[in-house]
Design a protein around this motif. Sequence first.
Motif, PDB file in Angstrom:
ATOM      1  N   GLY A  56       0.752  -6.557   1.502  1.00  0.00           N
ATOM      2  CA  GLY A  56       0.223  -6.813   0.415  1.00  0.00           C
ATOM      3  C   GLY A  56      -0.409  -7.580  -0.431  1.00  0.00           C
ATOM      4  O   GLY A  56       1.758  -8.701  -0.194  1.00  0.00           O
TER       5      GLY A  56
ATOM      6  N   ILE B 240      -5.371  -6.922  -3.293  1.00  0.00           N
ATOM      7  CA  ILE B 240      -5.567  -5.507  -4.124  1.00  0.00           C
ATOM      8  C   ILE B 240      -5.619  -5.523  -5.985  1.00  0.00           C
ATOM      9  O   ILE B 240      -6.592  -5.012  -5.811  1.00  0.00           O
ATOM     10  CB  ILE B 240      -3.740  -6.120  -4.754  1.00  0.00           C
ATOM     11  CG1 ILE B 240      -2.716  -5.585  -3.715  1.00  0.00           C
ATOM     12  CG2 ILE B 240      -3.056  -4.555  -5.596  1.00  0.00           C
ATOM     13  CD1 ILE B 240      -3.010  -5.094  -2.759  1.00  0.00           C
TER      14      ILE B 240
ATOM     15  N   SER C 244      -8.744  -2.932  -6.214  1.00  0.00           N
ATOM     16  CA  SER C 244      -8.212  -2.396  -7.007  1.00  0.00           C
ATOM     17  C   SER C 244      -9.348  -2.221  -8.590  1.00  0.00           C
ATOM     18  O   SER C 244      -9.463  -1.357  -8.922  1.00  0.00           O
ATOM     19  CB  SER C 244      -6.913  -2.402  -7.852  1.00  0.00           C
ATOM     20  OG  SER C 244      -7.578  -3.496  -8.482  1.00  0.00           O
TER      21      SER C 244
ATOM     22  N   PHE D  40       0.951  -0.660  -0.231  1.00  0.00           N
ATOM     23  CA  PHE D  40       0.195  -0.580  -0.187  1.00  0.00           C
ATOM     24  C   PHE D  40       0.941   1.587  -0.120  1.00  0.00           C
ATOM     25  O   PHE D  40       0.108   2.559  -0.277  1.00  0.00           O
ATOM     26  CB  PHE D  40      -0.806   0.115   1.199  1.00  0.00           C
ATOM     27  CG  PHE D  40      -2.250  -0.724   1.341  1.00  0.00           C
ATOM     28  CD1 PHE D  40      -3.067  -0.738   0.672  1.00  0.00           C
ATOM     29  CD2 PHE D  40      -1.705  -1.894   1.990  1.00  0.00           C
ATOM     30  CE1 PHE D  40      -3.672  -1.988   0.463  1.00  0.00           C
ATOM     31  CE2 PHE D  40      -2.755  -3.220   2.200  1.00  0.00           C
ATOM     32  CZ  PHE D  40      -3.602  -2.652   1.326  1.00  0.00           C
TER      33      PHE D  40
ATOM     34  N   ARG E  11      -3.467   2.550   5.035  1.00  0.00           N
ATOM     35  CA  ARG E  11      -3.011   1.497   5.479  1.00  0.00           C
ATOM     36  C   ARG E  11      -1.734   0.762   4.714  1.00  0.00           C
ATOM     37  O   ARG E  11      -1.469  -0.493   5.081  1.00  0.00           O
ATOM     38  CB  ARG E  11      -3.493   0.624   4.436  1.00  0.00           C
ATOM     39  CG  ARG E  11      -5.153   0.540   4.409  1.00  0.00           C
ATOM     40  CD  ARG E  11      -6.417  -0.026   3.662  1.00  0.00           C
ATOM     41  NE  ARG E  11      -6.194  -1.144   3.809  1.00  0.00           N
ATOM     42  CZ  ARG E  11      -7.269  -2.181   3.298  1.00  0.00           C
ATOM     43  NH1 ARG E  11      -8.512  -1.802   3.020  1.00  0.00           N
ATOM     44  NH2 ARG E  11      -7.198  -3.615   3.942  1.00  0.00           N
ATOM     45  N   ARG E  12      -0.583   1.750   5.808  1.00  0.00           N
ATOM     46  CA  ARG E  12       0.816   1.531   4.734  1.00  0.00           C
ATOM     47  C   ARG E  12       1.712   0.645   5.614  1.00  0.00           C
ATOM     48  O   ARG E  12       2.497  -0.185   5.112  1.00  0.00           O
ATOM     49  CB  ARG E  12       1.677   3.266   5.331  1.00  0.00           C
ATOM     50  CG  ARG E  12       1.760   3.271   6.981  1.00  0.00           C
ATOM     51  CD  ARG E  12       2.248   4.593   7.121  1.00  0.00           C
ATOM     52  NE  ARG E  12       4.016   3.864   6.744  1.00  0.00           N
ATOM     53  CZ  ARG E  12       4.630   3.717   7.247  1.00  0.00           C
ATOM     54  NH1 ARG E  12       4.429   3.143   8.922  1.00  0.00           N
ATOM     55  NH2 ARG E  12       6.558   3.601   7.492  1.00  0.00           N
TER      56      ARG E  12
ATOM     57  N   LEU F 163      -1.079  -2.078  -4.444  1.00  0.00           N
ATOM     58  CA  LEU F 163      -2.576  -1.028  -4.802  1.00  0.00           C
ATOM     59  C   LEU F 163      -2.374   0.240  -6.036  1.00  0.00           C
ATOM     60  O   LEU F 163      -3.501   0.605  -7.474  1.00  0.00           O
ATOM     61  CB  LEU F 163      -3.101  -0.313  -4.000  1.00  0.00           C
ATOM     62  CG  LEU F 163      -4.346   0.762  -4.018  1.00  0.00           C
ATOM     63  CD1 LEU F 163      -5.601  -1.048  -3.563  1.00  0.00           C
ATOM     64  CD2 LEU F 163      -4.795   0.908  -2.113  1.00  0.00           C
ATOM     65  N   ASP F 164      -1.040   0.864  -5.669  1.00  0.00           N
ATOM     66  CA  ASP F 164      -1.368   1.813  -6.854  1.00  0.00           C
ATOM     67  C   ASP F 164      -0.673   1.689  -7.978  1.00  0.00           C
ATOM     68  O   ASP F 164      -1.332   2.052  -9.066  1.00  0.00           O
ATOM     69  CB  ASP F 164       0.673   2.313  -6.198  1.00  0.00           C
ATOM     70  CG  ASP F 164       0.125   3.604  -5.271  1.00  0.00           C
ATOM     71  OD1 ASP F 164      -1.102   3.667  -4.471  1.00  0.00           O
ATOM     72  OD2 ASP F 164       0.563   4.179  -4.538  1.00  0.00           O
TER      73      ASP F 164
ATOM     74  N   SER G 179       4.022   1.068  -4.285  1.00  0.00           N
ATOM     75  CA  SER G 179       2.981   0.560  -3.772  1.00  0.00           C
ATOM     76  C   SER G 179       1.772  -0.636  -5.170  1.00  0.00           C
ATOM     77  O   SER G 179       1.974  -0.773  -6.173  1.00  0.00           O
ATOM     78  CB  SER G 179       1.842   1.473  -3.978  1.00  0.00           C
ATOM     79  OG  SER G 179       0.497   0.798  -3.782  1.00  0.00           O
TER      80      SER G 179
END
Length: 385
Positions: A152, A157, A161, A141, A147-148, A219-220, A217
Amino acid sequence: MTARWLDEPRNPRSPLAGVKVLELARVLAGPFAGQILADLGADVIKVEAQDGDQTRHWGPPWMGVDEERTAAYYHACNRGKRSVMADFNDGDDLGRVAKLAGEADVVLENFLPGKLTRFGLDHATLARDNPALVYCSITGFGQDGPRRDEPGYDFVIQAMSGFMSLNGEPGGDPMKFGLSISDLACGLWAANAIQAALLMRHRTGPNQGKGQWIDMSLLDCSVGLLANQAASFFATGENPPRMGNAHAQVSAYGVFPTQDGPVVLAPANDRLFRKLMTVLDRDDLIRDPRFASNESRIAHRSMIDAIIAEATADWTRDALLRRCAEAGVPAGPINTLDEVFADPQVEARGMAIELGGVPGVRSPFRFSQAELALDRPSPKKGADG
């Protein structure tokens, strides 16, 4: 642990010849990025704990290399590297890892945010002695946000996403991809970012000779792939529906039956649609206002799909694909993996490789003035120190 960097590039003609990459990563996203860099010629030293990268044990299926049974999964993302074993709680081992990092161009890691700080292997610590270091952190994340601190996982994800909301049959349940798309996409993005940062070190100006910290990340990276689906949402404010094998913006475009198996037809514009109608001996539909443009075909999607399906059902698969190729209509078979690697085009491109008795799929780069460094299979655990 006795590893040191190679004195000579693995392949002087490779794009990243002489680049030193220290990989403190396991499972898929980080190791996949490391393998891309290794294929491009970097000297990648993979640091593993005593029990090794956990994917070594993710079998069956298994592959035997030098009488060591290792999961096939591990070999998918660790080709071309060297392996050393280190215990970060052992001062001597930790010192050797820090020494490698001090001489590296790149450190690639996928620990939870802040975890490597206690070992002095975080970016801030290493960059003090090695200001040219490109340090890439891969997390689920990112280094900030609520959520850091969470780990993951690809499946999670894919769900978060939006991938799963888009994948599946209309009206059916959300469905994940048949491969770890979030992990693999993050590995691709990370390898791209690392090379950009290496290139940036050579610019004139205040950043010349300086490295930087790359925050990747999962997610990114997955959200970044939403592309046209995100654009549709921004334009309408509505969630795109699951469409199975159909295309939201193009019709007729999908999977159609033949006498001996389905095919994909992809007439992505009006010109190609007209060509397909000629192939199917339905020139009358070209003049039908319901199908004259892509927009009108979308409005009558179920009708045109049914007409095409009725027509293709009279053909054999190979005959239809051959006729489409002759007419310039994009079309293809739905291959299983044995068919993929027997495909003459895939064979001609040399996508399947074998190194040290281990089969694999090469990185798909082709250069006019450079070569990939395909010189070794995935390493045995601790083979290099």
